[in-house]
Write a protein that holds these residues in place. Structure first.
Motif, PDB file in Angstrom:
ATOM      1  N   GLU A 126       0.837  -1.192   0.000  1.00  0.00           N
ATOM      2  CA  GLU A 126       0.000   0.000   0.000  1.00  0.00           C
ATOM      3  C   GLU A 126       0.882   1.256   0.000  1.00  0.00           C
ATOM      4  OE1 GLU A 126      -2.693  -0.289   3.260  1.00  0.00           O
ATOM      5  OE2 GLU A 126      -3.532  -2.193   2.594  1.00  0.00           O
ATOM      6  N   ILE A 127       0.807   1.995  -1.078  1.00  0.00           N
ATOM      7  CA  ILE A 127       1.618   3.194  -1.254  1.00  0.00           C
ATOM      8  C   ILE A 127       0.860   4.383  -0.673  1.00  0.00           C
ATOM      9  CG2 ILE A 127       2.669   4.708  -2.981  1.00  0.00           C
ATOM     10  CD1 ILE A 127       1.867   1.174  -3.964  1.00  0.00           C
ATOM     11  N   ASP A 128       1.584   5.327  -0.090  1.00  0.00           N
ATOM     12  CA  ASP A 128       0.940   6.536   0.402  1.00  0.00           C
ATOM     13  C   ASP A 128       1.814   7.735   0.090  1.00  0.00           C
ATOM     14  OD1 ASP A 128       2.268   7.568   3.247  1.00  0.00           O
ATOM     15  OD2 ASP A 128       2.646   5.458   2.812  1.00  0.00           O
ATOM     16  N   ASN A 129       1.235   8.915   0.245  1.00  0.00           N
ATOM     17  CA  ASN A 129       1.938  10.141  -0.132  1.00  0.00           C
ATOM     18  C   ASN A 129       2.779  10.720   0.996  1.00  0.00           C
ATOM     19  OD1 ASN A 129      -0.659  10.675   1.055  1.00  0.00           O
ATOM     20  ND2 ASN A 129      -0.337  12.829   0.602  1.00  0.00           N
ATOM     21  N   ALA A 130       2.903  10.009   2.118  1.00  0.00           N
ATOM     22  CA  ALA A 130       3.859  10.410   3.154  1.00  0.00           C
ATOM     23  C   ALA A 130       5.180   9.681   2.945  1.00  0.00           C
ATOM     24  CB  ALA A 130       3.298  10.104   4.540  1.00  0.00           C
ATOM     25  N   LYS A 131       5.106   8.400   2.567  1.00  0.00           N
ATOM     26  CA  LYS A 131       6.314   7.610   2.321  1.00  0.00           C
ATOM     27  C   LYS A 131       6.852   7.838   0.913  1.00  0.00           C
ATOM     28  CE  LYS A 131       7.870   2.766   2.527  1.00  0.00           C
ATOM     29  NZ  LYS A 131       7.508   1.413   3.000  1.00  0.00           N
ATOM     30  N   TYR A 132       5.949   7.868  -0.061  1.00  0.00           N
ATOM     31  CA  TYR A 132       6.354   8.057  -1.468  1.00  0.00           C
ATOM     32  C   TYR A 132       6.083   9.508  -1.865  1.00  0.00           C
ATOM     33  CZ  TYR A 132       7.391   3.207  -2.559  1.00  0.00           C
ATOM     34  OH  TYR A 132       7.988   1.969  -2.606  1.00  0.00           O
ATOM     35  N   THR A 133       7.149  10.279  -1.977  1.00  0.00           N
ATOM     36  CA  THR A 133       7.014  11.715  -2.259  1.00  0.00           C
ATOM     37  C   THR A 133       7.776  12.165  -3.488  1.00  0.00           C
ATOM     38  OG1 THR A 133       8.891  12.199  -0.812  1.00  0.00           O
ATOM     39  CG2 THR A 133       6.699  12.225   0.204  1.00  0.00           C
ATOM     40  N   LYS A 134       8.769  11.395  -3.937  1.00  0.00           N
ATOM     41  CA  LYS A 134       9.663  11.836  -5.018  1.00  0.00           C
ATOM     42  C   LYS A 134       9.383  11.082  -6.315  1.00  0.00           C
ATOM     43  CE  LYS A 134      13.349  12.297  -1.565  1.00  0.00           C
ATOM     44  NZ  LYS A 134      14.660  11.742  -1.148  1.00  0.00           N
ATOM     45  N   THR A 135       9.667  11.729  -7.428  1.00  0.00           N
ATOM     46  CA  THR A 135       9.546  11.088  -8.738  1.00  0.00           C
ATOM     47  C   THR A 135      10.433   9.844  -8.816  1.00  0.00           C
ATOM     48  OG1 THR A 135       9.080  13.211  -9.767  1.00  0.00           O
ATOM     49  CG2 THR A 135       9.749  11.429 -11.219  1.00  0.00           C
ATOM     50  N   SER A 136      11.638   9.939  -8.242  1.00  0.00           N
ATOM     51  CA  SER A 136      12.559   8.788  -8.282  1.00  0.00           C
ATOM     52  C   SER A 136      11.971   7.581  -7.561  1.00  0.00           C
ATOM     53  CB  SER A 136      13.895   9.167  -7.652  1.00  0.00           C
ATOM     54  OG  SER A 136      13.745   9.553  -6.296  1.00  0.00           O
ATOM     55  N   GLN A 137      11.233   7.824  -6.487  1.00  0.00           N
ATOM     56  CA  GLN A 137      10.615   6.723  -5.742  1.00  0.00           C
ATOM     57  C   GLN A 137       9.492   6.083  -6.560  1.00  0.00           C
ATOM     58  OE1 GLN A 137       9.594   9.048  -2.312  1.00  0.00           O
ATOM     59  NE2 GLN A 137      11.508   8.592  -1.237  1.00  0.00           N
ATOM     60  N   PHE A 138       8.715   6.900  -7.254  1.00  0.00           N
ATOM     61  CA  PHE A 138       7.659   6.352  -8.104  1.00  0.00           C
ATOM     62  C   PHE A 138       8.251   5.641  -9.325  1.00  0.00           C
ATOM     63  CE2 PHE A 138       4.875   8.760  -5.448  1.00  0.00           C
ATOM     64  CZ  PHE A 138       3.649   8.117  -5.542  1.00  0.00           C
ATOM     65  N   LYS A 139       9.406   6.090  -9.776  1.00  0.00           N
ATOM     66  CA  LYS A 139      10.089   5.392 -10.866  1.00  0.00           C
ATOM     67  C   LYS A 139      10.493   3.992 -10.432  1.00  0.00           C
ATOM     68  CE  LYS A 139      14.030   5.766 -14.036  1.00  0.00           C
ATOM     69  NZ  LYS A 139      15.198   6.586 -14.442  1.00  0.00           N
ATOM     70  N   ASN A 140      11.063   3.873  -9.232  1.00  0.00           N
ATOM     71  CA  ASN A 140      11.448   2.556  -8.710  1.00  0.00           C
ATOM     72  C   ASN A 140      10.228   1.684  -8.453  1.00  0.00           C
ATOM     73  OD1 ASN A 140      14.180   3.246  -8.758  1.00  0.00           O
ATOM     74  ND2 ASN A 140      14.113   4.099  -6.689  1.00  0.00           N
ATOM     75  N   LEU A 141       9.154   2.310  -7.977  1.00  0.00           N
ATOM     76  CA  LEU A 141       7.914   1.565  -7.756  1.00  0.00           C
ATOM     77  C   LEU A 141       7.370   1.042  -9.083  1.00  0.00           C
ATOM     78  CD1 LEU A 141       5.550   0.670  -5.925  1.00  0.00           C
ATOM     79  CD2 LEU A 141       4.555   2.955  -6.264  1.00  0.00           C
TER      80      LEU A 141
END
Length: 609
Positions: A172-187
């Motif tokens: 479960e992804i959320d906008n407190a843990k996942y905040t950066k474009t690089s993190q969404f790229k890895n996801l």
């Protein structure tokens, strides 16, 4: 020409055909009021369910027009151990909860009822501690999920081809843990590893993601933009489902924020042709970890339905099903499904309210059941017309029978203007309706007398440990500068914040002074996990080395209705002054929460000369 009798028969036949087609058609399902079409089921709840229990559960859902079931965590990993809910052939994996196979029982009954099941292959609870930047950890978990998904597909899909409908992505992804474009790229890369593997094995089914929202951690526009980026990098296809949790039950989103967040997220998915946008409505309340009365749940559906293609929930089976709680919740919701409105039966009033002092300014409140308890799902306790407690019927699995009690203890706040409090009780119905209030009981409380001389303003102090970097106090000036927050929010710069650790704040008054009153200004804001401390105490010293404890702060009860940011100024006043130069506040933060303070004052009756 057709005679009147034949015409009448033909007309009746046509009407019957139309009625049959209408009641079987999407037109009938497309009501002008929203309903949920499915639910999550966590398999730990079903550990003792036999076939009859599963059959009953799915029939409850089917009768309420539901057709989707999302089974979470067919297996779960902790450390180096993976436990499965089914009998696995993978080396080292261990089946838990006896010989019953809940996945098979669910699929078998779903096949018979033409219902569709999504299955989450694996979940590792370390997810909640692992940083979003640790993409190698997530990739390794996806690799395990792939192997388990392959086994699940081979084991069940050919046997239950209509029921085994899709996959649930369990992280479960959320906008407190996942905040950066690089993190969404890895996801996106991790998701593609999963999708490409399922494609290569010819096991690709619709996949459902259900991230959550924390409105205190960012804006809807930012979160939507990040998801739009992810969708541009992933191999999702027509029929896959983006299904954000509405986060109302968990307290991370307020009702008045729901529509704007789903409207923003809708824009992100519009760039991915063929992907569906659903809502996952939460039918629980984090404040008391109980089933929420249906009026709030239906408000969520009403706010979400204009934005989405479909609504499911977390979780009908846990919080409303007769398998796990009083049948009144299911009866009220079924009435709504059929009629578009909730039943509003009259409730009798609770009896014999009494309030007794447990200790100074602390009260035990007790009452008796009303004469007729039909349609009653709980009680609401009011203090000066503020809802301070809601007691709701408990679940069989996941509930606590002791919490459904006709007794509570209240520690009301003390301030400069309030000399008494008046308590009343109401009966609460499954629909959210309430009875007339009970008899009222008024009690006296102490009035805070603010001492006139502030002797700590702009004094130096030390902090152990250092505050959280986002809520810092680099110059060690904020807590004694006399500047109070103008907004009750962690985002206000007047506050200093610590996460998860006990705190020592040691003020140096500069010289030995008579001290008599201490005030700590705490913030409580539940969405960003800011809570009052578990306990707090004051110690004093003349040399800064040897401290004498002089008392505990009185932590007030938080009203059930307090869902937004509120400040709680807490005073501790001695009967007579004591001499001290150093004043230490020791404040114990609640686990996995923050403590926020904007001022710590020391006062006396004497004026400096």
């Amino acid at each position: 020409m057709m005679n009147k009798r034949n015409f009448s028969i033909t007309l009746i036949i046509l009407i019957l055909v139309f009625v049959f087609i209408y009641f079987k058609s999407p037109l009938r399902a497309n009501k002008n009021y929203p309903i949920v079409t499915g639910t999550f089921i966590q398999l730990d709840m079903t550990q003792n369910w036999n076939n009859d229990k599963w059959k009953n559960e799915l029939n409850y859902l089917k009768n309420n027009k539901m057709k989707y079931i999302i089974l979470t965590n067919a297996s779960q990993t902790k450390g180096s151990t993976t436990d499965t809910y089914y009998k696995s052939s993978i080396s080292g994996y261990k089946k838990i909860y006896g010989n019953i196979d809940p996945i098979e029982l669910c699929l078998k009954n779903a096949e018979n009822l033409n219902m569709k099941v999504f299955i989450g292959p694996n979940f590792n609870a370390e997810w909640w501690q692992i940083p979003a930047d640790n993409y190698s950890w997530l990739n390794s978990q996806i690799e395990r999920s792939n192997v388990i998904a392959d086994e699940l597909y081979k084991k069940y899909h050919s046997k239950y081809p209509r029921a085994f409908y899709g996959w649930y992505f369990p992280y479960e992804i959320d906008n407190a843990k996942y905040t950066k474009t690089s993190q969404f790229k890895n996801l996106a890369n991790a998701i593609n590893i999963h999708l490409n593997y399922l494609n290569s094995k010819k096991e690709r089914l619709p996949i459902l993601l259900s991230p959550f929202i924390n409105s205190s951690a960012g804006t809807a526009k930012q979160y939507s933009s990040n998801w739009q980026y992810l969708f541009s990098k992933t191999n999702f296809k027509k029929g896959d489902i983006f299904c954000p949790q509405d986060s109302v039950g968990s307290g991370r989103l307020n009702l008045n924020e729901v529509n704007s967040w789903y409207t923003a997220l809708r824009k992100s998915i519009s760039k991915k042709p063929g992907m569906l946008f659903w809502a996952n409505a939460e039918n629980f309340d984090y404040i008391n970890n109980s089933s929420v009365p249906l009026d709030r749940f239906l408000k969520q559906l009403t706010l979400e339905s204009p934005c989405v293609d479909n609504i499911i929930c977390f979780s009908y089976s846990h919080y409303y099903s007769p398998n796990n709680i009083d049948k009144g919740f299911n009866q009220a919701y079924s009435y709504y499904v059929k009629s578009g409105k909730l039943p509003k039966e009259k409730l009798d009033t609770p009896q014999n309210l009494s309030v007794a002092a447990v200790e100074k300014n602390k009260f035990k409140i007790t009452w008796s059941s009303p004469k007729n308890t039909k349609n009653l799902c709980g009680y609401e306790v009011y203090r000066n017309n503020t809802l301070i407690s809601r007691i709701v019927l408990q679940r069989k699995y996941g509930g606590n029978p002791k919490e459904f009690s006709k007794t509570i203890t209240d520690v009301p706040p003390l301030n400069e203007n309030t000399r008494s409090y008046t308590y009343t009780i109401k009966s609460l119905g499954f629909s959210g309706n309430a009875s007339k209030p009970s008899n009222a009981v008024t009690v006296s409380v102490d009035v805070i007398k603010k001492l006139p001389n502030l002797i700590s303003k702009n004094c130096k102090y030390t902090l152990i440990p250092s505050p959280h970097e986002k809520y810092s106090d680099m110059n060690l000036t904020k807590l004694t500068d006399g500047k109070y927050s103008h907004v009750n929010s962690v985002k206000n710069s007047a506050f200093v914040g610590w996460y998860n650790e006990p705190i020592d704040i040691n003020i140096d008054l500069g010289k030995i002074e008579p001290v008599q009153q201490f005030k700590v200004d705490y913030l409580r804001e539940p969405i960003p996990w800011a809570e009052l401390p578990e306990k707090a105490s004051i110690g004093i010293s003349e040399d800064g080395v040897n401290f004498t404890p002089i008392g505990l702060l009185r932590i007030p009860s938080i009203p059930f209705s307090d869902r937004n940011g509120s400040k709680y100024p807490i005073y501790f006043t001695l009967d007579k002054p004591l001499n001290a130069r150093y004043i230490k506040l020791t404040s114990v933060t609640k686990p996995n929460c923050y403590t926020f303070i904007d001022e710590f004052e020391v006062r006396n009756l004497y004026y400096n000369h």
